[in-house]
Design a protein around this motif. Sequence first.
Motif, short mmCIF file in Angstrom:
data_model
loop_
_atom_site.label_atom_id
_atom_site.label_comp_id
_atom_site.label_asym_id
_atom_site.label_seq_id
_atom_site.Cartn_x
_atom_site.Cartn_y
_atom_site.Cartn_z
N VAL A 101 0.83 -1.20 0.00
CA VAL A 101 0.00 0.00 0.00
C VAL A 101 0.87 1.25 0.00
CG1 VAL A 101 -1.72 1.34 1.26
CG2 VAL A 101 -1.96 -1.14 1.09
N ALA A 102 1.94 1.25 0.79
CA ALA A 102 2.83 2.41 0.83
C ALA A 102 3.48 2.64 -0.53
CB ALA A 102 3.91 2.20 1.90
N ILE A 103 3.92 1.57 -1.18
CA ILE A 103 4.52 1.70 -2.51
C ILE A 103 3.50 2.21 -3.51
CG2 ILE A 103 5.50 0.40 -4.44
CD1 ILE A 103 6.87 -1.40 -2.38
N PHE A 104 2.29 1.68 -3.43
CA PHE A 104 1.24 2.13 -4.35
C PHE A 104 0.94 3.61 -4.18
CE2 PHE A 104 -3.28 3.14 -4.90
CZ PHE A 104 -3.40 2.92 -6.28
N LEU A 105 0.85 4.06 -2.94
CA LEU A 105 0.54 5.47 -2.69
C LEU A 105 1.66 6.38 -3.17
CD1 LEU A 105 -1.14 5.19 0.84
CD2 LEU A 105 -2.25 5.80 -1.31
N ALA A 106 2.92 5.96 -2.97
CA ALA A 106 4.05 6.75 -3.47
C ALA A 106 4.02 6.79 -5.00
CB ALA A 106 5.36 6.15 -2.98
N TYR A 107 3.69 5.66 -5.61
CA TYR A 107 3.58 5.60 -7.07
C TYR A 107 2.45 6.51 -7.55
CZ TYR A 107 2.48 3.69 -11.69
OH TYR A 107 2.22 3.54 -13.03
N ALA A 108 1.33 6.49 -6.83
CA ALA A 108 0.19 7.34 -7.20
C ALA A 108 0.57 8.81 -7.13
CB ALA A 108 -0.99 7.04 -6.28
N ALA A 109 1.35 9.19 -6.11
CA ALA A 109 1.78 10.59 -5.98
C ALA A 109 2.61 11.01 -7.18
CB ALA A 109 2.59 10.77 -4.69
N GLN A 110 3.44 10.09 -7.67
CA GLN A 110 4.26 10.39 -8.84
C GLN A 110 3.41 10.49 -10.11
OE1 GLN A 110 7.47 11.02 -8.44
NE2 GLN A 110 7.94 11.37 -10.62
N ARG A 111 2.51 9.54 -10.28
CA ARG A 111 1.67 9.50 -11.48
C ARG A 111 0.69 10.67 -11.54
NH1 ARG A 111 2.77 7.16 -15.94
NH2 ARG A 111 0.55 6.85 -16.37
N LEU A 112 0.26 11.14 -10.36
CA LEU A 112 -0.69 12.25 -10.31
C LEU A 112 0.03 13.60 -10.33
CD1 LEU A 112 -3.16 10.82 -7.64
CD2 LEU A 112 -3.58 11.08 -10.10
N HIS A 113 1.34 13.57 -10.45
CA HIS A 113 2.15 14.79 -10.56
C HIS A 113 1.98 15.70 -9.34
CE1 HIS A 113 2.80 13.55 -14.69
NE2 HIS A 113 1.50 13.53 -14.89
N LEU A 114 1.95 15.08 -8.17
CA LEU A 114 1.87 15.87 -6.94
C LEU A 114 3.23 16.53 -6.68
CD1 LEU A 114 -0.17 13.53 -4.57
CD2 LEU A 114 -0.96 15.03 -6.40
N ASP A 115 3.20 17.66 -6.03
CA ASP A 115 4.43 18.39 -5.72
C ASP A 115 5.40 17.46 -4.98
OD1 ASP A 115 5.99 20.61 -5.89
OD2 ASP A 115 5.06 21.68 -4.22
N TYR A 116 6.62 17.35 -5.46
CA TYR A 116 7.67 16.48 -4.94
C TYR A 116 7.44 14.99 -5.22
CZ TYR A 116 10.02 20.30 -2.52
OH TYR A 116 10.71 21.45 -2.23
N GLY A 117 6.27 14.61 -5.73
CA GLY A 117 6.03 13.24 -6.17
C GLY A 117 6.32 12.19 -5.11
N TRP A 118 6.89 11.06 -5.54
CA TRP A 118 7.15 9.96 -4.62
C TRP A 118 8.20 10.35 -3.58
CZ3 TRP A 118 11.86 7.75 -3.64
CH2 TRP A 118 12.89 7.97 -4.56
N LYS A 119 9.11 11.26 -3.93
CA LYS A 119 10.14 11.68 -3.00
C LYS A 119 9.53 12.41 -1.80
CE LYS A 119 13.81 12.03 -6.46
NZ LYS A 119 14.74 12.94 -7.16
N GLY A 120 8.49 13.19 -2.05
CA GLY A 120 7.82 13.89 -0.96
C GLY A 120 7.16 12.91 0.00
N VAL A 121 6.49 11.89 -0.56
CA VAL A 121 5.85 10.88 0.28
C VAL A 121 6.90 10.08 1.05
CG1 VAL A 121 4.39 8.82 0.25
CG2 VAL A 121 3.89 10.73 -1.30
N ALA A 122 8.01 9.76 0.39
CA ALA A 122 9.08 9.01 1.05
C ALA A 122 9.68 9.80 2.20
CB ALA A 122 10.15 8.64 0.04
N LEU A 123 9.85 11.11 2.03
CA LEU A 123 10.39 11.94 3.11
C LEU A 123 9.46 11.91 4.31
CD1 LEU A 123 12.40 13.95 4.30
CD2 LEU A 123 11.09 15.78 3.21
#
Length: 244
Positions: A148-170
Amino acid sequence: MYRYNMPEKFQVMNGSTLKVIACVTMLIDHAAVCLLLNMILRMTSPLHQYSTQNLITLYKVCRAIGRAAFPIYCFLLVEGFFHTKSRPKYALRLLLFGIISEIPFNLAIHSSLLYRGHNNVYFTLLVGLAVMVVWDSFMDRWYVQVPVAIFLAYAAQRLHLDYGWKGVALIFILYLMHAWRVPQTFFGLMFMYYEFPGVILGFLPMLFYSGKRGRQMKYFYYAFYPGHLILLYTISLFIIRHHT
């Protein structure tokens, strides 16, 4: 509760102070994008070459200072996760202000009413909050947590959220090391090496955090994000008119 913390006499910053630092550095960053960049792009005459170089230097400095804001917001999100009375209401506030902020964000940063290639940071914080909720809710069930964590980080990247997966990982790193302040700061800083040196300004204040909330102006800080974007966009319109 906190191990490897700074000595108590150095714990001089409360949550309100950190929010002010985040707001000011974010304002500087967005002013560079919305105002300085507009001015640089419109100073095409050779007579303006010297002024343009000065503006470019100022732009780079402001962007570097602006790197401090995001880690502080992530840190405060993690603190809020552990101390909020209602995580669903916390998530709802992030979603609501994310929706409110999207058009001001598009206008100020991309000069467009609708822009799908980059979405505002409230949505990044919301996804980060979701990761923490899932990780906390399914403790000791890694086969749920990890996918689930990987999916959400991937979703952040695919949805072009600010900082993408790196932001979620931080956010996730700061969450995992919540009880160890100095290692939390160190590993968060190392993870954001690509934003050096400006990002250091964001992590240093965390070391001096006292754990106290400070003066509460919750909705002011929420509203500051769309509010300052609207203000900057309005000023940019004046700059555009002045240089056309």
